[in-house]
Write a protein that holds these residues in place. Structure first.
Motif, PDB file in Angstrom:
ATOM      1  N   ALA A  77       5.862 -10.632   4.978  1.00 12.46           N
ATOM      2  CA  ALA A  77       4.482 -10.245   4.677  1.00 12.46           C
ATOM      3  C   ALA A  77       4.175 -10.402   3.190  1.00 12.46           C
ATOM      4  CB  ALA A  77       4.233  -8.806   5.126  1.00 12.46           C
ATOM      5  N   VAL A  78       5.078  -9.954   2.338  1.00 18.11           N
ATOM      6  CA  VAL A  78       4.858 -10.055   0.888  1.00 18.11           C
ATOM      7  C   VAL A  78       4.801 -11.522   0.455  1.00 18.11           C
ATOM      8  CG1 VAL A  78       5.871  -9.573  -1.388  1.00 18.11           C
ATOM      9  CG2 VAL A  78       5.818  -7.780   0.367  1.00 18.11           C
ATOM     10  N   ASN A  79       5.718 -12.327   0.958  1.00 18.39           N
ATOM     11  CA  ASN A  79       5.724 -13.749   0.591  1.00 18.39           C
ATOM     12  C   ASN A  79       4.467 -14.459   1.076  1.00 18.39           C
ATOM     13  OD1 ASN A  79       8.151 -13.685  -0.826  1.00 18.39           O
ATOM     14  ND2 ASN A  79       9.367 -14.073   1.003  1.00 18.39           N
ATOM     15  N   GLN A  80       4.028 -14.150   2.287  1.00 16.04           N
ATOM     16  CA  GLN A  80       2.800 -14.762   2.800  1.00 16.04           C
ATOM     17  C   GLN A  80       1.585 -14.328   1.982  1.00 16.04           C
ATOM     18  OE1 GLN A  80       2.126 -14.590   7.065  1.00 16.04           O
ATOM     19  NE2 GLN A  80       4.321 -14.773   7.449  1.00 16.04           N
ATOM     20  N   ALA A  81       1.556 -13.074   1.558  1.00 16.16           N
ATOM     21  CA  ALA A  81       0.446 -12.597   0.733  1.00 16.16           C
ATOM     22  C   ALA A  81       0.415 -13.333  -0.605  1.00 16.16           C
ATOM     23  CB  ALA A  81       0.563 -11.087   0.520  1.00 16.16           C
ATOM     24  N   MET A  82       1.583 -13.568  -1.203  1.00 16.41           N
ATOM     25  CA  MET A  82       1.625 -14.305  -2.477  1.00 16.41           C
ATOM     26  C   MET A  82       1.112 -15.733  -2.298  1.00 16.41           C
ATOM     27  SD  MET A  82       4.866 -13.078  -4.707  1.00 16.41           S
ATOM     28  CE  MET A  82       6.058 -12.293  -3.666  1.00 16.41           C
ATOM     29  N   VAL A  83       1.457 -16.356  -1.196  1.00 18.13           N
ATOM     30  CA  VAL A  83       0.971 -17.709  -0.914  1.00 18.13           C
ATOM     31  C   VAL A  83      -0.551 -17.695  -0.773  1.00 18.13           C
ATOM     32  CG1 VAL A  83       0.940 -19.550   0.821  1.00 18.13           C
ATOM     33  CG2 VAL A  83       3.119 -18.575   0.074  1.00 18.13           C
ATOM     34  N   LYS A  84      -1.079 -16.685  -0.081  1.00 14.78           N
ATOM     35  CA  LYS A  84      -2.535 -16.594   0.089  1.00 14.78           C
ATOM     36  C   LYS A  84      -3.238 -16.387  -1.249  1.00 14.78           C
ATOM     37  CE  LYS A  84      -4.635 -14.948   3.796  1.00 14.78           C
ATOM     38  NZ  LYS A  84      -5.054 -14.029   4.901  1.00 14.78           N
ATOM     39  N   VAL A  85      -2.650 -15.610  -2.137  1.00 13.95           N
ATOM     40  CA  VAL A  85      -3.234 -15.415  -3.471  1.00 13.95           C
ATOM     41  C   VAL A  85      -3.233 -16.746  -4.223  1.00 13.95           C
ATOM     42  CG1 VAL A  85      -2.904 -14.334  -5.739  1.00 13.95           C
ATOM     43  CG2 VAL A  85      -2.715 -12.954  -3.663  1.00 13.95           C
TER      44      VAL A  85
END
Length: 107
Positions: A77-85
């Motif tokens: 979840a954290v890695n996917q959020a960073m990609v979205k940012v």
């Protein structure tokens, strides 16, 4: 040979781009992205500065016999959020650069 009018015009464009970029960065700091993984059992909200604003873990994801699964869900979840940012920032930078008629791929 050297055209001062063109140089002055270019300097104005650069100054406007810098001001627009600062404004955009300030706005992106306030925006958030939300990611959910594992069928929604882990949710992360992250701001434009890649700071996690919230982490929600459904009780169904908490299994004392399988802590590794929960760790994997949180990492995902954290890695996917960073990609979205990153995608959000790239999109905004692209919009900014398109107004300057710069070569593609510069931002």
């Amino acid at each position: 040979m050297f055209n001062q009018g063109n140089m002055a015009g270019m300097m104005k464009k650069v100054q406007k781009m810098q001001a627009d970029m600062k404004k955009m960065q300030d706005e992106l700091k306030k925006k958030t992205v939300e990611v959910s993984v594992g069928g929604g059992v882990v949710k992360v909200v992250m701001n434009g500065e890649k700071q996690m604003q919230s982490l929600v873990i459904d009780k169904a994801a908490v299994d004392p016999e399988d802590v590794e699964m929960l760790q994997d869900l949180i990492l995902s979840a954290v890695n996917q959020a960073m990609v979205k940012v990153d995608e959000m920032m790239a999109s905004e930078m692209s919009k900014l650069a398109s107004g300057l008629n710069l070569p593609a791929g510069l931002f």
